[in-house]
Design a protein around this motif. Structure first.
Motif, short mmCIF file in Angstrom:
data_model
loop_
_atom_site.label_atom_id
_atom_site.label_comp_id
_atom_site.label_asym_id
_atom_site.label_seq_id
_atom_site.Cartn_x
_atom_site.Cartn_y
_atom_site.Cartn_z
N ALA A 29 0.93 -1.16 0.01
CA ALA A 29 -0.12 0.13 0.10
C ALA A 29 0.92 1.12 -0.10
O ALA A 29 0.30 2.20 -0.43
N LEU A 30 2.05 0.88 0.59
CA LEU A 30 3.04 2.42 0.66
C LEU A 30 3.27 2.52 -0.99
O LEU A 30 3.68 3.91 -1.23
N ALA A 31 3.26 1.75 -1.91
CA ALA A 31 3.81 1.97 -3.27
C ALA A 31 3.11 2.92 -4.17
O ALA A 31 3.90 3.78 -4.79
N PRO A 32 1.91 2.77 -4.41
CA PRO A 32 1.14 3.79 -5.37
C PRO A 32 1.47 5.26 -5.06
O PRO A 32 1.75 5.84 -3.78
N ARG A 33 1.73 5.98 -6.30
CA ARG A 33 2.34 7.19 -6.04
C ARG A 33 1.37 8.25 -5.85
O ARG A 33 0.24 8.11 -5.99
N GLN B 61 -0.23 9.68 -3.27
CA GLN B 61 -1.60 9.42 -2.45
C GLN B 61 -1.68 10.58 -1.84
O GLN B 61 -0.90 11.27 -0.97
N GLY C 68 -3.23 11.02 1.31
CA GLY C 68 -3.07 10.92 2.57
C GLY C 68 -1.40 10.72 3.24
O GLY C 68 -1.07 10.68 4.13
N GLU C 69 -0.47 11.00 1.97
CA GLU C 69 0.81 10.84 2.23
C GLU C 69 1.41 12.43 2.77
O GLU C 69 2.53 12.49 2.89
N SER C 70 0.44 13.30 2.74
CA SER C 70 0.89 14.75 3.12
C SER C 70 0.61 14.80 4.57
O SER C 70 -0.41 14.33 4.94
N SER D 284 -3.15 14.12 6.21
CA SER D 284 -3.41 13.18 7.24
C SER D 284 -4.01 13.49 8.50
O SER D 284 -4.48 12.65 9.09
N TYR E 120 -9.41 11.67 0.89
CA TYR E 120 -8.41 10.98 1.63
C TYR E 120 -8.92 9.56 1.89
O TYR E 120 -8.00 8.58 1.57
N TYR E 121 -10.21 9.26 2.14
CA TYR E 121 -10.71 7.81 2.18
C TYR E 121 -10.57 7.12 0.87
O TYR E 121 -10.42 5.96 0.97
N GLU F 64 -7.04 6.23 -0.06
CA GLU F 64 -6.63 5.09 0.88
C GLU F 64 -7.32 3.84 0.30
O GLU F 64 -6.73 2.66 0.29
N GLN F 65 -8.43 3.75 0.04
CA GLN F 65 -9.39 2.60 -0.25
C GLN F 65 -8.65 2.25 -1.63
O GLN F 65 -8.56 0.85 -1.80
N ALA G 217 -5.62 2.56 -2.71
CA ALA G 217 -4.27 2.20 -2.36
C ALA G 217 -4.39 0.74 -1.88
O ALA G 217 -3.64 -0.27 -2.17
N PRO H 1 -1.53 7.13 5.82
CA PRO H 1 -0.49 6.72 4.62
C PRO H 1 0.86 7.57 4.87
O PRO H 1 1.95 7.30 4.77
N ARG I 54 2.74 5.58 7.36
CA ARG I 54 3.26 4.32 6.61
C ARG I 54 4.49 4.91 5.92
O ARG I 54 5.62 3.97 6.12
N VAL J 87 -9.22 2.85 6.94
CA VAL J 87 -9.93 2.43 5.77
C VAL J 87 -9.66 0.57 6.04
O VAL J 87 -8.56 0.44 6.11
#
Lengths: 258, 467
Positions: free
Chosen positions: A104-108, A110, A112-114, A118, A125-126, A129-130, A132, B317, B320, B458
């Motif tokens: 789940a870390l990998a997709p670019r 995202q 919620g990565e800020s 977050s 956001y949701y 993440e869903q 991902a 995330p 993470r 989620v």
């Protein structure tokens, strides 16, 4: 730079020195779409070349171009965000994190990565993440590691780590995947599976540049082969041409290539 | 000092250092940044909060400042409190910016170099604050610390009985709630382990009680207490997990200490005073709610907000990515995450929390000087985080409580030994914590609670929201 058949990646005279040792001595090559093999005896500079392409090391000379843009000296993340993703010779799983989290870390990009997102968890956001999480599960299913989704990655077997690494790299939706010895230390059954995956993915439009020692694998799966020797590109050509080339044979047998 | 006052003071200290530890946990536990200079931001927070709210002509103060924010805002309702909140906010921002300055050059280093460099910078800045009187008054420290709403305390509701009834009821409810939570947790513990934990508690309490009587009983008492610890260890060995017997033991020892000790020194009225610990009968004419207790409430609220904030940050995330940096920085970087930026943000966030803790500390202690901000504070926080379990926000609370209870709570032992041994006893107390740390690292290297679990909000399987 104007190239004949629009290469994806162009490496132009890249040099790299470690103290008095010359790791890369003006290596140049193009990579076109499809599967390209990178071979060469130990110490030829293959992994250093990967490091220089992906930004983990700065070349001391020369330049690297991706889709016509200069990426020389860019940070690894910047190179990755242009669509070049790499794997490592020794699998770099994140041991304390589950396979699911690794993926789940990998997709670019995202949301919620800020940091602020977050906290705020606003629009998208949701949903993001869903997406991902869903893609992580799909990737695990595709690479047959879905039964260990909630296992810490540090507890995986060597082969599962290789699959995880490949799955994680592909989740970034890259144009070009650099695989550093994806078959090293892998049993023959798994080797077949990994090669099948690579073939299928290539048919879907992904391009690969991969380091491999087994000449039969190269013959069977690559459209193009680049041979490195002593920090330089010895030759580049079709697998059949490479196999019968005297210089290549000499290099592998330790003879003088020049 | 009544036992209740000591408890209030201890809980305040634990709250302040929990907040400090939560900041460290963001850096070290979740991101893997070994910041040996964490106390720098605690110091920054304390000084900035104090200087921003310092009156223009402070007692024997020659440093910069005297911004007199409370006086500026005196026209506003609750201006003193507002000024204090503004000062805390400013302190957090200043600490975050300072950590940005420290972080940009040091975060490019690998972890052990980062640790040494951060320690070096913190030590240099501590020396500067200590030696330069024009800055913050140097070694003479700062008096006249602004304590918001202090003039309103002690709060009295009219008569002694009303005070006792209201504050006492609240105190008892708090104790009852904690007892309920502990009971709920302990419930279902293996009976034999429970019996051994209870026996261990009796032995330890009786042993320490005998030792406290002094004379020939000291050695025998200590031996009995040690036997109690052995019984506890055996009891834990018999149980499924160590948590329940340990919690039961701790609760029993606490009850014996909190209610038993005052019974022997003051009789039934001592027990009552301990039960209504939020009420201070000696404050003002009718007794009441003291300022120290108010500061405790403020500190606990800060911890609650910071805890929630940290949980939200790591359960995302974003969290993470932070953990992936801790595990192996090359991976997120190769996947296109700008790890340097994440590390800087982690430093800034953790430092801002440390600064809030510093501001609270200054308010609690009412006088600050450089000796309160030595490097030990950083290492105490590391110890607490490791005892509780790194990368576990709840573990920070537990670890900090264990650490400071042992560190401060054992201070009463000084009373039973000749005064010339005070220094040696202080060193012994630190050694005791060192032994505890070694025992935990040997038997349970992940800390009491281990790493926490994560949930980004989620549900993984259904693809729906799990909140």
């Amino acid at each position: 730079m104007v190239a004949v058949s629009d290469p994806i990646l162009e490496v132009d005279g890249v040099e790299k020195y470690f103290g008095g040792i010359t790791a890369l001595d003006g290596a140049s090559f193009d990579v076109e779409s499809g599967i390209t093999g990178l071979i060469g005896p130990n110490g030829a500079g293959k992994s250093t070349m990967f490091d220089c392409i992906t930004g983990f090391r700065d070349p001391d000379g020369g330049s690297v171009w991706f889709r016509g843009e200069d990426v020389t000296g860019d940070s690894p993340s910047a190179v990755a965000n242009r669509g070049v993703v790499r794997t490592f010779q020794i699998p770099h799983e994140l041991p304390e994190m589950t396979v699911r989290e690794n993926l789940a870390l990998a997709p670019r990009d995202q949301r919620g990565e800020s940091l602020v997102a977050s906290w705020a968890r606003g629009d998208g956001y949701y949903e993001d993440e869903q997406r991902a999480q869903r893609r992580a599960v799909e990737a695990a299913e595709r690479f047959e590691i879905s039964h260990v989704l909630d296992t810490p990655a540090g507890e995986l077997s060597g082969g599962q780590r290789k699959l995880l690494e490949l799955a994680r790299a592909l989740l970034t939706e890259p144009d070009l995947v650099l695989l550093d010895e994806p078959l090293a230390g892998v049993n023959p059954t798994l080797e077949e599976r990994i090669l099948d995956h690579i073939q299928t993915l290539a048919a879907e439009g992904y391009s690969f540049l991969f380091i491999e020692h087994d000449i039969d694998v190269i013959m069977e799966h690559c459209q193009e082969v680049i041979v490195m020797h002593q920090g330089r590109v010895l030759m580049r050509g079709e697998p059949e041409a490479v196999r019968t080339d005297d210089r290549v044979v000499d290099a592998y047998l330790g003879g003088d290539a020049e | 000092m009544a036992l209740a006052d000591f408890l209030v003071s201890l809980l305040t200290v634990v709250s302040v250092y929990t907040l400090f530890g939560l900041g460290l946990n963001i850096k070290y536990g979740f991101t893997g940044l070994v910041d040996f200079g964490h106390v720098l931001y605690f110091m920054t927070g304390a000084y900035v909060t104090v200087v921003v709210t310092l009156p223009v002509a402070a007692t024997s103060y020659e440093g910069i400042g005297g911004f007199a924010l409370p006086q500026l805002l005196s026209g506003v309702p609750l201006g003193g409190l507002l000024a204090w909140f503004v000062a805390i906010f400013v302190a957090m921002v200043v600490a975050a910016l300072l950590s940005l300055l420290v972080g940009v050059p040091t975060l490019r280093l690998r972890e052990d170099y980062l640790a040494i460099t951060a320690l070096g910078i913190a030590t240099i800045l501590h020396t500067v604050v200590n030696d330069e009187r024009w800055l913050f008054n140097g070694p003479f420290g700062v008096r006249d610390v602004h304590q918001p709403l202090a003039e309103a305390f002690p709060v009295s509701l009219g008569s002694f009985l009303v005070n006792l009834a209201v504050f006492g009821l609240v105190s008892v409810l708090v104790l009852a709630y904690i007892g309920y939570r502990v009971g709920d947790y302990v419930y279902g513990v293996d009976l034999r382990a429970a019996a051994m934990a209870a026996a261990a508690a009796v032995l330890v309490v009786a042993g320490l009680g005998a030792a406290a009587l002094g004379g020939a009983l000291v050695l025998g008492g200590v031996l009995v207490a040690v036997a109690g610890v052995v019984v506890l260890a055996r009891g834990i060995g018999r149980a499924d997990g160590f948590g329940r017997p340990l919690a039961l033991f701790t609760a029993l020892v606490f009850v014996a200490w909190h209610f038993g000790t005052p019974f022997f020194t003051a009789g039934p009225s001592g027990v009552l005073a301990s039960a209504v610990w939020l009420f201070d009968p000696t404050a003002g004419a009718d007794g009441g709610f003291t300022y120290g207790r108010f500061v405790l409430l403020v500190a606990v609220s800060f911890v609650a907000v910071a805890y929630w904030w940290c949980e939200r940050t790591v359960n995302s995330p974003y969290g993470r990515v932070l953990r992936s940096i801790r595990e192996d920085e090359d991976v997120p970087e190769a996947l296109g995450k700008r790890t340097f930026r994440y590390k800087v943000q982690s430093m800034m966030f953790g430092s801002a929390l440390a600064a809030a803790a510093g501001g609270l500390w200054a308010t609690h202690i009412a006088f600050i000087d450089p000796t309160q901000f030595i490097a030990d504070i950083t290492f105490f926080a590391f110890t607490a985080v490791i005892i509780g379990g790194a990368a576990n926000n709840r573990g920070v609370v537990v670890g900090t409580a264990v650490f400071w209870t042992l560190h401060t709570g054992t201070r009463f032992l000084n009373d039973y030994f000749p005064t010339e041994y005070a220094t040696q006893l202080a060193a012994l107390r630190v050694m005791l914590i060192g032994v505890l740390l070694m025992v935990i690292l040997y038997y349970r290297s992940e800390g009491l609670l281990g790493e926490q679990t994560y949930d980004t909000g989620v549900a993984a399987e259904e693809g729906g929201r799990s909140e």
